[in-house]
Design an enzyme around this catalytic site. Structure first.
Site, PDB file in Angstrom:
ATOM      1  CG  HIS A 166      -0.430   0.346   2.506  1.00 53.66           C
ATOM      2  ND1 HIS A 166      -0.099  -0.601   3.454  1.00 53.66           N
ATOM      3  CD2 HIS A 166      -0.147   1.540   3.072  1.00 53.66           C
ATOM      4  CE1 HIS A 166       0.362   0.002   4.541  1.00 53.66           C
ATOM      5  NE2 HIS A 166       0.350   1.291   4.329  1.00 53.66           N
ATOM      6  CG  ASP A 234      -0.339  -3.926   2.568  1.00 51.41           C
ATOM      7  OD1 ASP A 234       0.345  -3.444   1.646  1.00 51.41           O
ATOM      8  OD2 ASP A 234      -0.770  -3.270   3.529  1.00 51.41           O
ATOM      9  CB  SER A 332       2.430   2.941   6.166  1.00 52.38           C
ATOM     10  OG  SER A 332       1.200   3.366   6.690  1.00 52.38           O
TER      11      SER A 332
END
Length: 393
Positions: A166, A234, A332
């Site tokens: 992502h 992911d 992230s």
């Protein structure tokens, strides 16, 4: 013609009696890859094997062990999310029947997951200046030409960074943003020279300048769908434009390669998430942070996230869930880590303490840090064959 061939092949392989998951579920293949239980006709890697003649006993055995149900008279198989691991995937990797990954493209425990040579004791939620030297910040160039750090990752060999898909093509990532480089050896993003005073001493440690290295290739998992609320697959790699030199402040983290580490669940254990809190739309800290988070049982996570219509798969794990303490403190794409003890690997009587990448920060509740809502991480062990397959010297 295709169905007729399939019926003949099925009679030769004799699928009945093997099951690794329920039809339609995500599952784990015999090679411990992330997979999905789908119609054999739709699983290109296994269907191509089935068409080979003569059909070897090892291929027939793999097909039998991959079976996970039926769709009418057609078998369903646990279809791998990446290429099948074979001894010919690259010239430097091989897989033995027990599942050990052997590749020269990932460092061994005498080189990876090592930190600190001065016997310091680390403590608190602020990481030490030389703690987690594999941590990196991912730098983006925006449409207006400005640059900033909005994701994290870890160095896994001199040329590659492990991060989240992502961070490459997430639904919240503006289309005008482009990954341009990574920063290694960083501690405080607001200072040119990073120094740290050692508690209870008169010592100050200063690190050499951080290193910015351009990214020449971005590799998101092929089956990652940025619009999927479940965020399966992911995971991603960044290939740097050159090899980086290892120092006390720039080192790779270990990737699990042995059957013991590849199958470990870590449930109820405290793992460490670290980073600067960089995401696509938030910046938490200028100093590297860390936090211990407990790994939750799969059934607990499944019940919790089903309330948000999220269906967790076998390639994900969840950790945390305490109020105001979650992977908001990480980045992230950053790591969920654990330190593993390898007793006397070199025969000199000294055990090896190595840090391993267990998970990749994927997603969590909004706002983050909500009580009883753990963060979700991509399970690295399920994607080791995929990682190795993508590496190049």
């Amino acid at each position: 013609m295709k169905n007729r061939f399939l019926l003949v092949a099925i009679s030769l392989v004799s699928f009945a009696g093997f099951s690794h998951c329920q039809p339609g579920d995500f599952c784990t293949t015999p090679y411990r890859q992330q997979g999905e239980c789908i119609n054999l006709l739709n699983c290109e890697p296994l269907y191509e094997l089935l068409k080979q003649r003569p059909l070897t006993s090892s291929t027939a055995d793999l097909l039998r062990r991959s079976q996970c149900g039926f769709e009418g008279h057609t078998p369903k198989v646990c279809c791998p999310s990446g290429p099948l691991p074979t001894t010919t995937t690259t010239t430097t990797e091989s897989y033995n029947p027990r599942g050990t990954v052997d590749t020269s493209l990932l460092p061994n425990i005498d080189e990876c997951g090592l930190q600190g040579t001065n016997n310091r004791i680390y403590g608190g939620e602020t990481a030490g200046i030389d703690e987690f030297p594999w941590m990196v910040l991912v730098q983006y160039q925006k449409g207006n030409g400005q640059r900033g750090f909005y994701c994290g990752g870890v160095l896994i060999n001199p040329r590659y960074i492990l991060t989240a898909a992502h961070c490459l093509k997430g639904k919240d990532l503006p289309p005008t943003w482009k990954i341009v480089s990574v920063r290694l050896g960083e501690y405080n993003t607001e200072t040119e020279e990073d120094c740290e005073e050692i508690k209870n001493t008169n010592q100050t440690i200063c690190a050499p300048p951080a290193v910015d290295v351009p990214v020449e290739e971005t590799i998101a998992h092929e089956r990652y769908n940025p619009l999927d609320t479940n965020q399966y697959h992911d995971i991603a790699l960044l290939r740097l434009s050159r090899n980086v030199a290892y120092t006390a402040y720039v080192r790779p983290i270990c990737i699990p390669k042995t059957p013991t580490l590849l199958t470990k669940s870590y449930v109820s254990q405290n793992l460490i998430v670290a980073g600067w809190g960089k995401t696509e739309n938030r910046s938490e800290s200028n100093i590297k942070l860390k936090l211990a988070v407990p790994v939750n049982p799969d059934d607990v996570c499944t019940r919790t996230y089903s309330q948000a219509n999220v269906r967790l798969g076998s390639g994900q794990l969840c950790a945390g869930g305490k109020k105001n303490k979650d992977s908001c403190r990480g980045d992230s794409g950053g790591p969920l880590m654990i330190q593993n003890v390898a007793p006397d690997p070199s025969g000199d009587g000294i055990p090896s303490l190595n840090w391993y990448s267990v998970g990749v920060v994927s997603f969590g509740p909004s706002p983050c840090g909500m009580q009883n809502w753990p963060g979700i991480y991509t399970k690295v062990s399920n994607y080791v064959p995929w990682i190795v397959d993508k590496l190049r010297a």
